[in-house]
Design a protein around this motif. Structure first.
Motif, mmCIF file in Angstrom:
data_model
loop_
_atom_site.group_PDB
_atom_site.id
_atom_site.type_symbol
_atom_site.label_atom_id
_atom_site.label_comp_id
_atom_site.label_asym_id
_atom_site.label_seq_id
_atom_site.Cartn_x
_atom_site.Cartn_y
_atom_site.Cartn_z
ATOM 1 N N UNK A 23 48.405 168.766 -42.010
ATOM 2 C CA UNK A 23 48.658 168.530 -40.600
ATOM 3 C C UNK A 23 50.108 168.853 -40.259
ATOM 4 N N UNK A 24 50.303 169.486 -39.132
ATOM 5 C CA UNK A 24 51.647 169.747 -38.651
ATOM 6 C C UNK A 24 52.313 168.460 -38.195
ATOM 7 N N UNK A 25 53.629 168.488 -38.081
ATOM 8 C CA UNK A 25 54.396 167.334 -37.634
ATOM 9 C C UNK A 25 53.924 166.908 -36.242
ATOM 10 N N UNK A 26 53.722 165.633 -36.065
ATOM 11 C CA UNK A 26 53.327 165.100 -34.770
ATOM 12 C C UNK A 26 51.838 165.132 -34.501
ATOM 13 N N UNK A 27 51.044 165.584 -35.465
ATOM 14 C CA UNK A 27 49.596 165.636 -35.290
ATOM 15 C C UNK A 27 48.906 164.570 -36.119
ATOM 16 N N UNK A 28 47.748 164.153 -35.644
ATOM 17 C CA UNK A 28 46.934 163.220 -36.427
ATOM 18 C C UNK A 28 45.489 163.694 -36.404
ATOM 19 N N UNK A 29 44.821 163.555 -37.524
ATOM 20 C CA UNK A 29 43.404 163.881 -37.614
ATOM 21 C C UNK A 29 42.633 162.728 -36.991
ATOM 22 N N UNK A 30 41.814 163.032 -36.000
ATOM 23 C CA UNK A 30 41.056 161.980 -35.328
ATOM 24 C C UNK A 30 39.554 162.138 -35.511
ATOM 25 N N UNK A 31 39.146 163.169 -36.226
ATOM 26 C CA UNK A 31 37.727 163.352 -36.539
ATOM 27 C C UNK A 31 37.618 164.091 -37.862
ATOM 28 N N UNK A 32 36.720 163.604 -38.690
ATOM 29 C CA UNK A 32 36.485 164.232 -39.991
ATOM 30 C C UNK A 32 34.996 164.321 -40.254
ATOM 31 N N UNK A 33 34.616 165.365 -40.979
ATOM 32 C CA UNK A 33 33.242 165.497 -41.450
ATOM 33 C C UNK A 33 33.045 164.565 -42.641
ATOM 34 N N UNK A 34 31.814 164.392 -43.028
ATOM 35 C CA UNK A 34 31.506 163.518 -44.169
ATOM 36 C C UNK A 34 32.230 163.958 -45.434
ATOM 37 N N UNK A 35 32.498 165.256 -45.575
ATOM 38 C CA UNK A 35 33.188 165.743 -46.775
ATOM 39 C C UNK A 35 34.708 165.674 -46.658
ATOM 40 N N UNK A 36 35.224 165.118 -45.542
ATOM 41 C CA UNK A 36 36.658 164.963 -45.355
ATOM 42 C C UNK A 36 37.314 166.082 -44.566
ATOM 43 N N UNK A 37 36.579 167.152 -44.277
ATOM 44 C CA UNK A 37 37.135 168.261 -43.500
ATOM 45 C C UNK A 37 37.571 167.768 -42.124
ATOM 46 N N UNK A 38 38.779 168.120 -41.732
ATOM 47 C CA UNK A 38 39.285 167.738 -40.411
ATOM 48 C C UNK A 38 38.493 168.497 -39.353
ATOM 49 N N UNK A 39 37.938 167.770 -38.401
ATOM 50 C CA UNK A 39 37.169 168.371 -37.303
ATOM 51 C C UNK A 39 37.876 168.230 -35.962
ATOM 52 N N UNK A 40 38.798 167.269 -35.847
ATOM 53 C CA UNK A 40 39.512 167.070 -34.597
ATOM 54 C C UNK A 40 40.936 166.626 -34.836
ATOM 55 N N UNK A 41 41.845 167.132 -34.017
ATOM 56 C CA UNK A 41 43.269 166.791 -34.096
ATOM 57 C C UNK A 41 43.756 166.381 -32.723
ATOM 58 N N UNK A 42 44.703 165.445 -32.721
ATOM 59 C CA UNK A 42 45.351 165.036 -31.481
ATOM 60 C C UNK A 42 46.836 164.816 -31.758
#
Length: 84
Positions: A23-42
């Motif tokens: 993740x880039x600075x200032x970003x957070x993962x807000x959605x993940x697939x069951x396998x941990x893949x990031x699906x959404x960032x905010x």
């Protein structure tokens, strides 16, 4: 994303051959697939940023709830918050 969709889980149309690793600075993962893949960032700062790895434009015909993504985008554009 939880606030936008009003629920905890969604079925999306993601098939990845590439995905977010760090993740880039200032970003957070807000959605993940069951396998941990990031699906959404905010944004961590509250800046109006939403990044999805699915394709909501391909989902709206069968799952109209995905229209909320586009409604949010138009609303943010009209508000001018993204320019501050």
């Amino acid at each position: 994303l939880r606030r936008l969709f009003g629920r905890e889980e969604l079925v999306v149309n993601s098939t990845h051959h590439q995905a977010v690793d760090s993740l880039g600075r200032g970003l957070k993962a807000t959605a993940r697939a069951a396998d941990g893949t990031v699906e959404g960032l905010e944004s961590r700062s509250g800046y109006p940023l939403l990044a999805l790895q699915c394709h909501p434009e391909r989902l709206v015909d069968k799952a109209p709830e995905f229209l909320c993504v586009f409604r949010w985008l138009v609303s943010e554009a009209r508000s001018g918050r993204a320019q501050s």
